[in-house]
Design a protein around this motif. Structure first.
Motif, short mmCIF file in Angstrom:
data_model
loop_
_atom_site.label_atom_id
_atom_site.label_comp_id
_atom_site.label_asym_id
_atom_site.label_seq_id
_atom_site.Cartn_x
_atom_site.Cartn_y
_atom_site.Cartn_z
N GLY A 181 81.41 27.06 57.22
CA GLY A 181 81.19 28.50 57.34
C GLY A 181 82.23 29.44 58.11
O GLY A 181 82.65 30.36 57.94
N VAL A 182 82.59 28.82 59.24
CA VAL A 182 83.78 29.51 60.19
C VAL A 182 85.08 29.30 59.46
O VAL A 182 85.71 30.38 59.60
CB VAL A 182 83.81 28.72 61.43
N VAL A 183 85.48 28.21 58.62
CA VAL A 183 86.55 28.16 57.70
C VAL A 183 86.60 29.34 56.74
O VAL A 183 87.63 29.97 56.61
CB VAL A 183 86.62 26.98 57.43
N ILE A 184 85.47 29.60 56.14
CA ILE A 184 85.20 30.31 55.01
C ILE A 184 85.41 31.77 55.39
O ILE A 184 86.11 32.72 54.91
CB ILE A 184 84.11 30.20 54.18
N GLU A 185 84.75 32.35 56.67
CA GLU A 185 85.16 33.15 57.23
C GLU A 185 86.45 33.61 57.28
O GLU A 185 87.04 34.68 57.19
CB GLU A 185 84.34 33.54 58.39
N ARG A 186 87.12 32.76 58.08
CA ARG A 186 88.54 32.86 58.24
C ARG A 186 89.45 32.89 56.89
O ARG A 186 90.49 33.96 56.93
CB ARG A 186 89.00 31.75 59.05
N VAL A 187 89.05 32.36 55.92
CA VAL A 187 89.77 32.53 54.49
C VAL A 187 89.37 33.85 54.09
O VAL A 187 90.29 34.65 53.60
CB VAL A 187 88.91 31.76 53.39
N LYS A 188 88.26 34.62 54.08
CA LYS A 188 87.96 35.76 53.74
C LYS A 188 88.74 36.85 54.72
O LYS A 188 89.13 38.00 54.23
CB LYS A 188 86.35 36.18 53.94
N GLN A 189 88.84 36.67 55.91
CA GLN A 189 89.86 37.55 56.81
C GLN A 189 91.11 37.55 56.36
O GLN A 189 91.92 38.81 56.05
CB GLN A 189 89.53 37.13 58.20
N ALA A 190 91.72 36.18 55.79
CA ALA A 190 93.07 36.28 55.49
C ALA A 190 93.47 36.94 54.19
O ALA A 190 94.13 37.80 53.90
CB ALA A 190 93.56 34.75 55.25
N MET A 191 92.23 36.97 53.29
CA MET A 191 92.34 37.59 51.92
C MET A 191 92.17 38.99 52.11
O MET A 191 93.06 39.91 51.35
CB MET A 191 91.03 37.08 51.36
N SER A 192 91.54 39.42 53.09
CA SER A 192 91.41 41.01 53.26
C SER A 192 92.82 41.54 53.86
O SER A 192 93.19 42.40 53.42
CB SER A 192 90.18 41.32 54.24
N GLU A 193 93.64 40.67 54.73
CA GLU A 193 94.48 41.40 55.45
C GLU A 193 95.69 41.30 54.16
O GLU A 193 96.61 41.92 54.54
CB GLU A 193 95.15 39.99 56.19
N ARG A 194 95.72 40.44 53.11
CA ARG A 194 96.61 40.56 52.14
C ARG A 194 96.24 41.39 51.01
O ARG A 194 96.86 41.41 50.17
CB ARG A 194 96.78 39.11 51.52
N GLY A 195 95.20 42.12 51.19
CA GLY A 195 94.67 43.28 50.14
C GLY A 195 94.05 42.67 48.94
O GLY A 195 94.16 43.34 48.01
N ILE A 196 93.64 41.61 49.04
CA ILE A 196 92.72 40.73 47.99
C ILE A 196 91.47 41.07 48.07
O ILE A 196 90.62 40.90 48.83
CB ILE A 196 92.87 39.23 48.09
N GLY A 197 90.98 42.15 47.13
CA GLY A 197 89.55 42.55 47.32
C GLY A 197 88.51 41.60 46.91
O GLY A 197 87.37 41.90 47.19
N LEU A 198 89.02 40.33 46.21
CA LEU A 198 87.94 39.52 46.17
C LEU A 198 87.16 38.94 47.25
O LEU A 198 86.05 38.25 47.27
CB LEU A 198 88.56 38.37 45.29
#
Length: 453
Positions: free
Chosen positions: A189-206
């Motif tokens: 869960g912690v890793v997935i949250e970090r993935v979501k944060q990285a996607m948001s920083e790159r402007g990926i709306g998914l």
């Protein structure tokens, strides 16, 4: 009694002593030697158990040792690929990327585009979905290969181990409970949250449509919590005390034996052989582990990296103790009574004597200090061995390098003692001419009567 009768009795006594020296005595097995042999056998049997117990204690009881063992796995490419695949699979199970992309394209179609534009959107919908999936997968791999993931991995290991030991120690007020089946896991869960944060920083709306995912990777599994707790308690107690018990058994066994160098030789050789067999068993265990977990649970490459990292400390300890056995056996052989050992000792002693003699001829002498070292050189070396042994056990785990360092240290001590000691010169005894003549006469029984008469 006349002098002649006394002399004849003396001759008979000397002949009897000569006969006793020529007649080999039948060695009697003393009770203390039997007890010493039993203690040495117990030491040889318990030595691998003590090594395994120490390794288990370091992994189960000490959090920092556990973290130090598994933390490097976060930088292993095979383990990174395995974790990335698990994270991507967890996201795919929760988010239908193709459906999300399809909803986006349906919204665009509802704007009333021309037929050709609608056809183009239909052709682009599949590649866009595949591109989104590849984009997510790329972000996941980038995150897993980053330093942030290594920090997350380390924190997860420390948290998991602290949680497990708190339960196994029955610590009061523990908020998080270990599962009843004894599973120890790495939370994704912690890793997935970090993935979501990285996607948001790159402007990926998914990233906004990925929900919170509670998923973990099992890294250890026991049959039941009670069994885990029992193993933990045994490792905690036995892993600490067993090495000291083995050392005590070896010391007591050697002291009780009549031929101590031979006892050290055989017991050390037996310990070296046992640990070489244990090393071979570790190789067999590696094959069993790989067949058990791959490819159903993880890839063979990731399983190999996990096993090698888990057992690296144990493998180093096994090699180190085997080396200790070999070095102790060599020392015992050199201290033995064989002709080759005696010749080697004589050669070394003559070499050191020549060095000391050359130094004294140039005015370099240790004087009374050297005579004191010569008198107590045995206790000095024994004290050095005891200190080195205590340091090796106290600074567990025993490593190959530490054993090499200990051997070099003992060799330096032995060389310094031989160079500094000053053997005392043999004193010339005053010889009584009458006693010397009597002794000469007594040693020649054939001419004794004639000489007296």
């Amino acid at each position: 009694m006349s002098e002649l009768d006394a002399l004849r009795e003396r001759v008979v006594a000397l002949e009897r002593e000569n006969d006793e020296l020529r007649t080999p005595k039948r060695r009697r097995i003393r009770g203390r030697s039997v007890i010493g042999a039993v203690l040495l056998v117990l030491a040889v049997v318990l030595a691998p158990v003590a090594a395994m117990g120490t390794w288990a204690r370091l992994q189960l009881v000490e959090t920092e040792s556990f973290v130090a063992t598994f933390a490097p796995l976060a930088s292993d490419p095979d383990v990174q690929d395995f974790v990335a695949e698990q994270v991507s699979a967890a996201i795919d199970e929760q988010v239908d990327v193709s459906a999300v992309v399809g909803e986006v394209f349906d919204g665009i179609r509802s704007l009333g585009l021309p037929p050709r534009a609608d056809t183009a959107l239909t052709l682009l919908e599949g590649p866009a979905a595949d591109g989104a999936i590849s984009l997510i997968d790329g972000v996941v791999h980038d995150v897993v290969r980053s330093e942030q993931f290594a920090d997350i991995w380390t924190q997860s290991l420390r948290f998991t181990h602290d949680r497990a030991t708190a339960i196994l120690q029955n610590a009061p007020g523990t908020a998080v409970q270990l599962s009843d089946d004894g599973a120890v896991t790495i939370e994704l869960g912690v890793v997935i949250e970090r993935v979501k944060q990285a996607m948001s920083e790159r402007g990926i709306g998914l990233a906004d449509v990925i929900p919170e995912i509670d998923r973990s990777i099992p890294i250890a599994q026991a049959d039941s919590l009670a069994l885990v707790r029992t193993v933990y308690q045994v490792a905690d107690i036995g892993g600490f005390w067993l090495p000291w018990l083995v050392v005590a058994l070896v010391v007591a066994g050697v002291l009780l034996m009549r031929d101590r160098p031979r006892a050290v030789l055989w017991s050390s050789a037996a310990i070296a052989l046992v640990f070489l067999l244990l090393s071979a068993g570790l190789g067999i265990g590696r094959g069993v582990f790989l067949r058990a977990v791959s490819p159903e649970i993880m890839s063979a490459a990731a399983a190999t990296a996990l096993f090698e990292q888990l057992t690296s400390l144990l493998a180093g300890t096994i090699a180190a103790i085997a080396l200790i056995g070999v070095l102790a056996a060599m020392w015992a052989w050199l201290a033995g009574s064989s002709r080759a050992a005696a010749g080697f000792r004589g050669l070394v002693d003559s070499g050191f004597s020549a060095v000391r003699g050359a130094a004294e001829r140039r005015g370099l002498t240790t004087g009374a200090f050297g005579r004191g070292i010569d008198r107590f050189r045995g206790p000095i070396f024994i004290a050095a061995v005891v200190v080195v042994t205590v340091l090796l056990i106290a600074s567990r785990p025993v490593s190959f390098g530490s054993v090499i360092g200990a051997g070099v240290g003992l060799l330096v001590v032995a060389v310094l003692v031989e160079l500094l000691r000053r053997p005392s010169e043999p004193k010339e005894m005053d010889v009584d001419p009458s006693a010397d003549a009597a002794t000469s006469t007594a040693q020649d029984p054939v001419s004794a009567p004639d000489a007296v008469s």
